[in-house]
Design a protein around this motif. Sequence first.
Motif, PDB file in Angstrom:
ATOM      1  N   GLU A   5       0.774  -1.129   0.023  1.00 56.87           N
ATOM      2  CA  GLU A   5       0.286  -0.068  -0.032  1.00 56.87           C
ATOM      3  C   GLU A   5       0.736   1.106   0.223  1.00 56.87           C
ATOM      4  O   GLU A   5       0.406   2.260  -0.755  1.00 56.87           O
ATOM      5  CB  GLU A   5      -0.899   0.003   1.260  1.00 56.87           C
ATOM      6  CG  GLU A   5      -1.727   1.354   1.225  1.00 56.87           C
ATOM      7  CD  GLU A   5      -2.448   1.166   2.663  1.00 56.87           C
ATOM      8  OE1 GLU A   5      -3.204   2.167   2.998  1.00 56.87           O
ATOM      9  OE2 GLU A   5      -2.402   0.174   3.338  1.00 56.87           O
ATOM     10  N   TYR A  16       2.503   1.962  -3.515  1.00 59.09           N
ATOM     11  CA  TYR A  16       1.620   2.320  -4.528  1.00 59.09           C
ATOM     12  C   TYR A  16       1.201   3.935  -4.056  1.00 59.09           C
ATOM     13  O   TYR A  16       1.161   4.556  -5.168  1.00 59.09           O
ATOM     14  CB  TYR A  16       0.311   1.399  -4.402  1.00 59.09           C
ATOM     15  CG  TYR A  16      -0.596   1.852  -5.406  1.00 59.09           C
ATOM     16  CD1 TYR A  16      -0.658   1.147  -6.486  1.00 59.09           C
ATOM     17  CD2 TYR A  16      -1.517   2.637  -4.964  1.00 59.09           C
ATOM     18  CE1 TYR A  16      -1.598   1.570  -7.552  1.00 59.09           C
ATOM     19  CE2 TYR A  16      -2.553   3.123  -6.154  1.00 59.09           C
ATOM     20  CZ  TYR A  16      -2.638   2.597  -7.472  1.00 59.09           C
ATOM     21  OH  TYR A  16      -3.365   2.857  -8.332  1.00 59.09           O
ATOM     22  N   GLN A  49       4.473   6.221  -4.686  1.00 58.43           N
ATOM     23  CA  GLN A  49       4.455   6.510  -5.925  1.00 58.43           C
ATOM     24  C   GLN A  49       3.518   7.343  -6.668  1.00 58.43           C
ATOM     25  O   GLN A  49       4.053   8.216  -7.506  1.00 58.43           O
ATOM     26  CB  GLN A  49       4.659   5.164  -6.815  1.00 58.43           C
ATOM     27  CG  GLN A  49       5.186   5.278  -8.250  1.00 58.43           C
ATOM     28  CD  GLN A  49       6.752   5.449  -8.151  1.00 58.43           C
ATOM     29  OE1 GLN A  49       7.398   4.549  -7.453  1.00 58.43           O
ATOM     30  NE2 GLN A  49       7.185   6.558  -8.648  1.00 58.43           N
ATOM     31  N   CYS A  50       2.393   7.171  -6.161  1.00 57.85           N
ATOM     32  CA  CYS A  50       1.157   8.261  -6.848  1.00 57.85           C
ATOM     33  C   CYS A  50       1.513   9.356  -6.398  1.00 57.85           C
ATOM     34  O   CYS A  50       1.176  10.583  -7.328  1.00 57.85           O
ATOM     35  CB  CYS A  50      -0.022   7.636  -6.401  1.00 57.85           C
ATOM     36  SG  CYS A  50      -0.692   6.173  -7.012  1.00 57.85           S
ATOM     37  N   ALA A  83      -6.287   5.111  -2.673  1.00 61.82           N
ATOM     38  CA  ALA A  83      -5.555   3.964  -1.950  1.00 61.82           C
ATOM     39  C   ALA A  83      -5.771   4.114  -0.506  1.00 61.82           C
ATOM     40  O   ALA A  83      -5.707   2.906   0.012  1.00 61.82           O
ATOM     41  CB  ALA A  83      -4.293   3.813  -2.629  1.00 61.82           C
ATOM     42  N   VAL A 117      -5.126  -2.988  -5.531  1.00 60.03           N
ATOM     43  CA  VAL A 117      -4.884  -1.927  -6.901  1.00 60.03           C
ATOM     44  C   VAL A 117      -6.394  -1.901  -7.780  1.00 60.03           C
ATOM     45  O   VAL A 117      -6.690  -0.932  -8.044  1.00 60.03           O
ATOM     46  CB  VAL A 117      -3.990  -2.475  -7.756  1.00 60.03           C
ATOM     47  CG1 VAL A 117      -3.881  -1.521  -9.042  1.00 60.03           C
ATOM     48  CG2 VAL A 117      -2.352  -2.337  -7.222  1.00 60.03           C
ATOM     49  N   ILE A 163       8.612   0.417  -7.388  1.00 57.46           N
ATOM     50  CA  ILE A 163       8.352  -0.817  -7.976  1.00 57.46           C
ATOM     51  C   ILE A 163       9.917  -1.484  -8.178  1.00 57.46           C
ATOM     52  O   ILE A 163      10.158  -2.678  -7.753  1.00 57.46           O
ATOM     53  CB  ILE A 163       7.689  -0.902  -9.320  1.00 57.46           C
ATOM     54  CG1 ILE A 163       6.282  -0.426  -9.028  1.00 57.46           C
ATOM     55  CG2 ILE A 163       7.642  -2.398  -9.951  1.00 57.46           C
ATOM     56  CD1 ILE A 163       5.596  -1.379  -8.001  1.00 57.46           C
TER      57      ILE A 163
END
Length: 240
Positions: free
Chosen positions: A114, A117, A120-121, A133, A154, A225
């Motif tokens: 989590e 993700y 990175q956003c 998220a 996701v 990632i």
Amino acid sequence: MNTLSYEIDGNKAELEFPSSIAECDGEQLIAVAAAKMGLLTTDEVLHRLCGIPVDVVERMSPFQRFSIAEATDPVVNFEKNALMWKEWKIPTIELDGETFYGPENSFGNIAWGEFIYADQCMINGLHQAAIAALFRPERPGWDGETDRRLPFTVHGTKYRFPKFGDMDGALAAAIIWNYRAVRSAAVEAVYPALFPYFDPNAKPEKDDDEEEPEKTDEPDTFSWINVHRNILGEHIQDED
């Protein structure tokens, strides 16, 4: 905290209001965002940020309004490095009558998948996706023994994404600031080897005979990632 004392018709009262962005609660953080976006009048700032009752604000002189507004200026016009605290100040949000629950203090209920993700956003400026998220509906049958939110996926984030499209702009900004503050205090400060301090005003040291580095217009290609895959190495089967 700042302390404000006033007396009206013989009735005395004393209020406290934040002297820095870090001292704001969730509602005050949203008020700061609204003020920076030009959505609040001076009187509304005094009411929402300082907690001064509307009828009291209306009876203040222009000088009194100015004096208090001057004290709130460092809060509204804060420096970016002031965004550093471990408290998650906006625990829930309401969208179209549905309640979504956010992270705990210090990202206490955020798992690795989590985090990478959402982070990175945030890095890529995809704030709506990051908020979708982090804020999730309540887990069915939640009994207090687990994270209150639905588990992160996701697919679930993409499903909820449209619901966050019409979020109030001030609320979204406050959530983004809160995220950056907790990231600074609970992640960067705890893992300085992963997040070394960087002074954007400092000039890099170099030897006299060292050539200037070649300038490039290539964007930053940092990817969580890639970090994730490097950690796993040949043990991709042990990802969970």
